[in-house]
Design a protein around this motif. Structure first.
Motif, PDB file in Angstrom:
ATOM      1  N   VAL A   1       0.855  -1.187   0.000  1.00 10.08           N
ATOM      2  CA  VAL A   1       0.000   0.000   0.000  1.00 10.08           C
ATOM      3  C   VAL A   1       0.886   1.229   0.000  1.00 10.08           C
ATOM      4  CG1 VAL A   1      -1.804   1.294   1.195  1.00 10.08           C
ATOM      5  CG2 VAL A   1      -1.786  -1.200   1.325  1.00 10.08           C
ATOM      6  N   ILE A   2       0.669   2.086  -0.980  1.00 10.79           N
ATOM      7  CA  ILE A   2       1.403   3.343  -1.068  1.00 10.79           C
ATOM      8  C   ILE A   2       0.437   4.444  -0.652  1.00 10.79           C
ATOM      9  CG2 ILE A   2       2.585   4.950  -2.613  1.00 10.79           C
ATOM     10  CD1 ILE A   2       3.065   2.436  -4.448  1.00 10.79           C
ATOM     11  N   GLU A   3       0.847   5.254   0.293  1.00  8.47           N
ATOM     12  CA  GLU A   3       0.008   6.373   0.703  1.00  8.47           C
ATOM     13  C   GLU A   3       0.620   7.654   0.164  1.00  8.47           C
ATOM     14  OE1 GLU A   3      -1.157   8.298   4.850  1.00  8.47           O
ATOM     15  OE2 GLU A   3      -2.008   6.281   4.592  1.00  8.47           O
ATOM     16  N   THR A   4      -0.180   8.402  -0.566  1.00 11.09           N
ATOM     17  CA  THR A   4       0.293   9.628  -1.182  1.00 11.09           C
ATOM     18  C   THR A   4      -0.818  10.673  -1.076  1.00 11.09           C
ATOM     19  OG1 THR A   4       1.274  10.541  -3.196  1.00 11.09           O
ATOM     20  CG2 THR A   4      -0.328   8.783  -3.487  1.00 11.09           C
ATOM     21  N   SER A   5      -0.873  11.640  -1.994  1.00 15.94           N
ATOM     22  CA  SER A   5      -1.858  12.707  -1.841  1.00 15.94           C
ATOM     23  C   SER A   5      -2.516  13.080  -3.167  1.00 15.94           C
ATOM     24  CB  SER A   5      -1.197  13.945  -1.238  1.00 15.94           C
ATOM     25  OG  SER A   5      -0.212  14.447  -2.116  1.00 15.94           O
ATOM     26  N   TRP A   6      -3.629  13.756  -3.021  1.00 13.23           N
ATOM     27  CA  TRP A   6      -4.354  14.320  -4.158  1.00 13.23           C
ATOM     28  C   TRP A   6      -5.001  15.624  -3.697  1.00 13.23           C
ATOM     29  CZ3 TRP A   6      -9.705  15.122  -4.429  1.00 13.23           C
ATOM     30  CH2 TRP A   6     -10.423  14.644  -3.330  1.00 13.23           C
ATOM     31  N   ASN A   7      -5.238  16.519  -4.631  1.00 14.11           N
ATOM     32  CA  ASN A   7      -5.900  17.793  -4.329  1.00 14.11           C
ATOM     33  C   ASN A   7      -6.818  18.152  -5.483  1.00 14.11           C
ATOM     34  OD1 ASN A   7      -4.657  18.863  -1.812  1.00 14.11           O
ATOM     35  ND2 ASN A   7      -2.783  18.608  -3.014  1.00 14.11           N
ATOM     36  N   ILE A   8      -7.935  18.741  -5.157  1.00 13.44           N
ATOM     37  CA  ILE A   8      -8.821  19.256  -6.191  1.00 13.44           C
ATOM     38  C   ILE A   8      -8.608  20.768  -6.252  1.00 13.44           C
ATOM     39  CG2 ILE A   8     -10.821  19.499  -4.651  1.00 13.44           C
ATOM     40  CD1 ILE A   8     -12.511  18.591  -7.144  1.00 13.44           C
ATOM     41  N   HIS A   9      -8.466  21.274  -7.480  1.00 18.71           N
ATOM     42  CA  HIS A   9      -8.206  22.707  -7.657  1.00 18.71           C
ATOM     43  C   HIS A   9      -9.448  23.450  -8.140  1.00 18.71           C
ATOM     44  CE1 HIS A   9      -3.981  22.191  -6.826  1.00 18.71           C
ATOM     45  NE2 HIS A   9      -3.978  21.159  -7.640  1.00 18.71           N
ATOM     46  N   PHE A  10     -10.176  22.838  -9.036  1.00 20.12           N
ATOM     47  CA  PHE A  10     -11.401  23.417  -9.579  1.00 20.12           C
ATOM     48  C   PHE A  10     -12.455  22.330  -9.558  1.00 20.12           C
ATOM     49  CE2 PHE A  10      -7.813  25.479 -11.766  1.00 20.12           C
ATOM     50  CZ  PHE A  10      -7.979  26.767 -11.293  1.00 20.12           C
ATOM     51  N   GLN A  11     -13.551  22.555 -10.269  1.00 18.44           N
ATOM     52  CA  GLN A  11     -14.637  21.565 -10.321  1.00 18.44           C
ATOM     53  C   GLN A  11     -14.123  20.170 -10.668  1.00 18.44           C
ATOM     54  OE1 GLN A  11     -17.489  21.239  -9.301  1.00 18.44           O
ATOM     55  NE2 GLN A  11     -18.995  22.618 -10.129  1.00 18.44           N
ATOM     56  N   ASN A  12     -13.273  20.060 -11.681  1.00 18.77           N
ATOM     57  CA  ASN A  12     -12.822  18.732 -12.098  1.00 18.77           C
ATOM     58  C   ASN A  12     -11.329  18.684 -12.447  1.00 18.77           C
ATOM     59  OD1 ASN A  12     -13.182  20.201 -14.474  1.00 18.77           O
ATOM     60  ND2 ASN A  12     -13.811  18.424 -15.648  1.00 18.77           N
ATOM     61  N   ILE A  13     -10.528  19.573 -11.890  1.00 22.97           N
ATOM     62  CA  ILE A  13      -9.079  19.556 -12.090  1.00 22.97           C
ATOM     63  C   ILE A  13      -8.424  19.095 -10.783  1.00 22.97           C
ATOM     64  CG2 ILE A  13      -7.015  20.901 -12.636  1.00 22.97           C
ATOM     65  CD1 ILE A  13      -8.808  20.842 -15.022  1.00 22.97           C
ATOM     66  N   PHE A  14      -7.627  18.024 -10.882  1.00 20.79           N
ATOM     67  CA  PHE A  14      -6.980  17.414  -9.716  1.00 20.79           C
ATOM     68  C   PHE A  14      -5.461  17.417  -9.900  1.00 20.79           C
ATOM     69  CE2 PHE A  14     -11.115  15.514  -9.932  1.00 20.79           C
ATOM     70  CZ  PHE A  14     -11.480  15.224  -8.633  1.00 20.79           C
ATOM     71  N   THR A  15      -4.768  17.412  -8.791  1.00 20.44           N
ATOM     72  CA  THR A  15      -3.347  17.116  -8.774  1.00 20.44           C
ATOM     73  C   THR A  15      -3.201  15.814  -7.993  1.00 20.44           C
ATOM     74  OG1 THR A  15      -2.792  19.454  -8.749  1.00 20.44           O
ATOM     75  CG2 THR A  15      -1.050  17.933  -8.155  1.00 20.44           C
ATOM     76  N   ILE A  16      -2.493  14.862  -8.598  1.00 20.67           N
ATOM     77  CA  ILE A  16      -2.297  13.557  -7.969  1.00 20.67           C
ATOM     78  C   ILE A  16      -0.796  13.294  -7.865  1.00 20.67           C
ATOM     79  CG2 ILE A  16      -2.645  11.072  -8.222  1.00 20.67           C
ATOM     80  CD1 ILE A  16      -5.217  11.694  -9.700  1.00 20.67           C
ATOM     81  N   GLU A  17      -0.388  12.875  -6.697  1.00 20.63           N
ATOM     82  CA  GLU A  17       1.015  12.539  -6.454  1.00 20.63           C
ATOM     83  C   GLU A  17       1.153  11.024  -6.469  1.00 20.63           C
ATOM     84  OE1 GLU A  17       4.751  13.838  -6.143  1.00 20.63           O
ATOM     85  OE2 GLU A  17       3.170  15.306  -5.720  1.00 20.63           O
ATOM     86  N   THR A  18       1.993  10.489  -7.356  1.00 19.53           N
ATOM     87  CA  THR A  18       2.273   9.052  -7.397  1.00 19.53           C
ATOM     88  C   THR A  18       3.785   8.856  -7.402  1.00 19.53           C
ATOM     89  OG1 THR A  18       2.345   8.844  -9.810  1.00 19.53           O
ATOM     90  CG2 THR A  18       0.177   8.620  -8.761  1.00 19.53           C
ATOM     91  N   GLU A  19       4.234   7.602  -7.479  1.00 16.69           N
ATOM     92  CA  GLU A  19       5.675   7.349  -7.527  1.00 16.69           C
ATOM     93  C   GLU A  19       6.287   7.865  -8.826  1.00 16.69           C
ATOM     94  OE1 GLU A  19       3.687   3.543  -8.967  1.00 16.69           O
ATOM     95  OE2 GLU A  19       3.354   4.946  -7.360  1.00 16.69           O
ATOM     96  N   ASP A  20       5.446   8.125  -9.833  1.00 19.75           N
ATOM     97  CA  ASP A  20       5.926   8.688 -11.101  1.00 19.75           C
ATOM     98  C   ASP A  20       6.036  10.206 -11.044  1.00 19.75           C
ATOM     99  OD1 ASP A  20       5.966   6.127 -12.191  1.00 19.75           O
ATOM    100  OD2 ASP A  20       3.889   6.279 -12.870  1.00 19.75           O
ATOM    101  N   GLY A  21       5.624  10.818  -9.940  1.00 23.11           N
ATOM    102  CA  GLY A  21       5.671  12.272  -9.813  1.00 23.11           C
ATOM    103  C   GLY A  21       4.276  12.861  -9.699  1.00 23.11           C
ATOM    104  N   ARG A  22       4.206  14.157  -9.837  1.00 26.30           N
ATOM    105  CA  ARG A  22       2.943  14.878  -9.725  1.00 26.30           C
ATOM    106  C   ARG A  22       2.306  15.016 -11.099  1.00 26.30           C
ATOM    107  NH1 ARG A  22       1.921  20.125  -6.181  1.00 26.30           N
ATOM    108  NH2 ARG A  22       2.534  18.547  -4.704  1.00 26.30           N
ATOM    109  N   ALA A  23       0.997  14.763 -11.163  1.00 25.53           N
ATOM    110  CA  ALA A  23       0.250  14.895 -12.418  1.00 25.53           C
ATOM    111  C   ALA A  23      -0.966  15.774 -12.178  1.00 25.53           C
ATOM    112  CB  ALA A  23      -0.183  13.520 -12.917  1.00 25.53           C
ATOM    113  N   THR A  24      -1.209  16.662 -13.130  1.00 23.58           N
ATOM    114  CA  THR A  24      -2.428  17.467 -13.112  1.00 23.58           C
ATOM    115  C   THR A  24      -3.374  16.855 -14.116  1.00 23.58           C
ATOM    116  OG1 THR A  24      -1.182  19.448 -12.531  1.00 23.58           O
ATOM    117  CG2 THR A  24      -3.395  19.770 -13.432  1.00 23.58           C
ATOM    118  N   VAL A  25      -4.564  16.476 -13.634  1.00 20.07           N
ATOM    119  CA  VAL A  25      -5.514  15.750 -14.475  1.00 20.07           C
ATOM    120  C   VAL A  25      -6.879  16.422 -14.444  1.00 20.07           C
ATOM    121  CG1 VAL A  25      -4.348  13.533 -14.183  1.00 20.07           C
ATOM    122  CG2 VAL A  25      -6.157  14.178 -12.596  1.00 20.07           C
TER     123      VAL A  25
END
Length: 196
Positions: free
Chosen positions: A59-83
């Protein structure tokens, strides 16, 4: 980039925080379809911006954030992604990477009894899901049928099934939905019965 996504996966609806966040997103088990043949990953988005990623016994515990209605930032072992997040329906989530020409497809397995461990499992899930959806659509719906050049109805699928069982009509009679004008779709009573 976005048009390519909508061509690949039609009928996507943007994630709406006020509608989907609590009921369709938080604490759900989202299995990543991309790369499932190599390794299964299940994402669980928790409150307080915690993201748990399950892989085998890890189990990897990391983070995510919502910036707008449907824009997220997700942190994984591959780095940060804005989706940008979309839903195909309540059980299919698409995260479109805003910096690359890539997207990730997830299936919510929280209410699904079987395991998703391979592409074959994913195909079986999709067949199950849409067969269930088709059954729900036709259950209680009404149809006309044509027999010996005469039209009868409207009847529900259950009523048509009873008529077939009693040999009152053939299972191969053509049917049309009450909202259709003709029998051009070439659907038969037997086709409806198989969907139930």
């Amino acid at each position: 980039m976005i048009q390519d996504l909508h061509d690949t996966i039609p009928n996507l609806k943007p994630f709406d925080y006020s509608i989907h966040h609590d009921s369709n997103f938080i604490n759900q088990h989202w299995v990543l379809v991309n790369g499932i043949a190599e390794k299964k990953s299940t994402y669980v988005f928790k409150k307080d911006n915690v993201l748990e990623i399950y892989r085998k016994d890890n189990v990897i515990e990391t983070s995510w954030n919502i910036h707008f209605q449907n824009i997220f930032t997700i942190e994984t072992e591959d780095g940060r992604a804005t989706v940008k997040a979309y839903l195909k329906d309540e059980d299919m989530l698409v995260l479109n990477d805003q910096t690359k020409d890539e997207f990730a497809l997830f299936i919510n397995t929280s209410n699904y009894a079987d395991e998703l461990n391979s592409m074959e499992d994913v195909q079986n899930y999709i067949k199950y899901k849409y067969k269930q959806k088709a059954s729900n659509l036709i259950y209680g719906h009404q149809f006309y049928y044509i027999s010996e050049s005469e039209e009868f109805g409207p009847f529900t699928v259950e009523e048509l099934t009873e008529k077939v069982k009693k040999d009152e009509i053939s299972a191969f009679c053509f049917v049309r939905d009450i909202n259709e004008d003709d029998y051009s779709n070439r659907m038969r009573i037997n086709d409806l019965i198989q969907e139930l």
